[in-house]
Scaffold this motif. Structure first.
Motif, PDB file in Angstrom:
ATOM      1  N   LEU A   4      62.027  54.807  43.070  1.00 47.35           N
ATOM      2  CA  LEU A   4      60.976  54.604  42.067  1.00 47.35           C
ATOM      3  C   LEU A   4      59.747  54.014  42.742  1.00 47.35           C
ATOM      4  O   LEU A   4      59.861  53.041  43.502  1.00 47.35           O
ATOM      5  N   VAL A   5      58.590  54.587  42.451  1.00 43.85           N
ATOM      6  CA  VAL A   5      57.349  54.106  43.047  1.00 43.85           C
ATOM      7  C   VAL A   5      56.334  53.835  41.944  1.00 43.85           C
ATOM      8  O   VAL A   5      55.912  54.768  41.242  1.00 43.85           O
ATOM      9  N   ALA A  23      56.810  56.887  39.381  1.00 43.29           N
ATOM     10  CA  ALA A  23      57.317  58.212  39.719  1.00 43.29           C
ATOM     11  C   ALA A  23      58.730  58.086  40.262  1.00 43.29           C
ATOM     12  O   ALA A  23      59.005  57.244  41.129  1.00 43.29           O
ATOM     13  N   ALA A  24      59.624  58.930  39.760  1.00 43.06           N
ATOM     14  CA  ALA A  24      61.036  58.879  40.153  1.00 43.06           C
ATOM     15  C   ALA A  24      61.412  60.107  40.976  1.00 43.06           C
ATOM     16  O   ALA A  24      60.988  61.226  40.680  1.00 43.06           O
ATOM     17  N   ASN A  74      58.529  63.729  36.087  1.00 44.20           N
ATOM     18  CA  ASN A  74      59.430  62.660  36.550  1.00 44.20           C
ATOM     19  C   ASN A  74      58.731  61.305  36.574  1.00 44.20           C
ATOM     20  O   ASN A  74      58.918  60.518  37.509  1.00 44.20           O
ATOM     21  N   THR A  75      57.953  61.034  35.549  1.00 45.54           N
ATOM     22  CA  THR A  75      57.122  59.837  35.542  1.00 45.54           C
ATOM     23  C   THR A  75      57.220  59.110  34.205  1.00 45.54           C
ATOM     24  O   THR A  75      57.255  59.746  33.149  1.00 45.54           O
ATOM     25  N   VAL A  76      57.252  57.792  34.292  1.00 50.09           N
ATOM     26  CA  VAL A  76      57.181  56.942  33.111  1.00 50.09           C
ATOM     27  C   VAL A  76      55.916  56.099  33.223  1.00 50.09           C
ATOM     28  O   VAL A  76      55.500  55.729  34.323  1.00 50.09           O
ATOM     29  N   TYR A  77      55.297  55.839  32.077  1.00 50.84           N
ATOM     30  CA  TYR A  77      54.031  55.114  32.041  1.00 50.84           C
ATOM     31  C   TYR A  77      54.162  53.860  31.183  1.00 50.84           C
ATOM     32  O   TYR A  77      54.997  53.787  30.279  1.00 50.84           O
ATOM     33  N   LEU A  78      53.289  52.905  31.459  1.00 49.53           N
ATOM     34  CA  LEU A  78      53.158  51.732  30.598  1.00 49.53           C
ATOM     35  C   LEU A  78      51.671  51.512  30.372  1.00 49.53           C
ATOM     36  O   LEU A  78      50.949  51.088  31.281  1.00 49.53           O
ATOM     37  N   GLN A  79      51.217  51.863  29.169  1.00 52.77           N
ATOM     38  CA  GLN A  79      49.826  51.622  28.790  1.00 52.77           C
ATOM     39  C   GLN A  79      49.726  50.219  28.230  1.00 52.77           C
ATOM     40  O   GLN A  79      50.408  49.879  27.256  1.00 52.77           O
ATOM     41  N   TRP A 112      65.484  50.194  41.093  1.00 55.08           N
ATOM     42  CA  TRP A 112      64.273  49.414  40.888  1.00 55.08           C
ATOM     43  C   TRP A 112      63.173  49.872  41.840  1.00 55.08           C
ATOM     44  O   TRP A 112      63.442  50.245  42.983  1.00 55.08           O
ATOM     45  N   GLY A 113      61.931  49.796  41.354  1.00 55.41           N
ATOM     46  CA  GLY A 113      60.791  50.021  42.207  1.00 55.41           C
ATOM     47  C   GLY A 113      60.422  48.746  42.951  1.00 55.41           C
ATOM     48  O   GLY A 113      61.047  47.694  42.768  1.00 55.41           O
ATOM     49  N   GLN A 114      59.383  48.837  43.774  1.00 56.53           N
ATOM     50  CA  GLN A 114      58.981  47.704  44.606  1.00 56.53           C
ATOM     51  C   GLN A 114      58.093  46.726  43.855  1.00 56.53           C
ATOM     52  O   GLN A 114      57.874  45.607  44.327  1.00 56.53           O
TER      53      GLN A 114
END
Length: 122
Positions: A4-5, A23-24, A74-79, A112-114
């Protein structure tokens, strides 16, 4: 293994907006429950929002933040709108294979992402 990035963090003023992306690296992204967590200095990692087919939010961000996903990308967003100084934290994207309900606790997630820093000045 899923990588995950995150991206999109930064320094903003109170009241501003930011959109985080994650992005996964998986061809089965649609089968993953995705979540956002955050951790401020000296505090434990806390739940922000999660999504599978529907979304769940922490009370502290409900009405201001919106989680969404694009399975084709393959992406999740948080607005994040109407940001407050107390939203300052490192924001982490997390993933888990969906097990019947959306996870809201860090230990429920496998990947988990960084992390990406969000700083809101007053």
């Amino acid at each position: 293994q899923v990588q995950l990035v995150e991206s999109g963090g930064g320094l903003v003023q109170a009241g501003d907006s930011l959109r985080l992306s994650c992005a996964a690296s998986t061809r089965t992204f649609g089968s993953y429950n995705m979540g956002w967590f955050r951790q401020a200095p000296g505090k434990v990692r806390e739940f922000v929002a999660a999504i599978m087919w529907g979304a769940v939010y922490a009370d502290s961000v409900k009405g201001r933040f919106t989680i969404s996903r694009d399975n084709a990308k393959n992406t999740v967003y948080l607005q994040m709108n109407s940001l407050k100084p107390e939203d300052t934290a490192v924001y982490y994207c997390a993933a888990r294979v969906f097990g019947g309900r959306v996870g809201v606790r860090p230990y429920e997630y496998d990947y988990w992402g960084q992390g990406t820093q969000v700083t809101v000045s007053s």
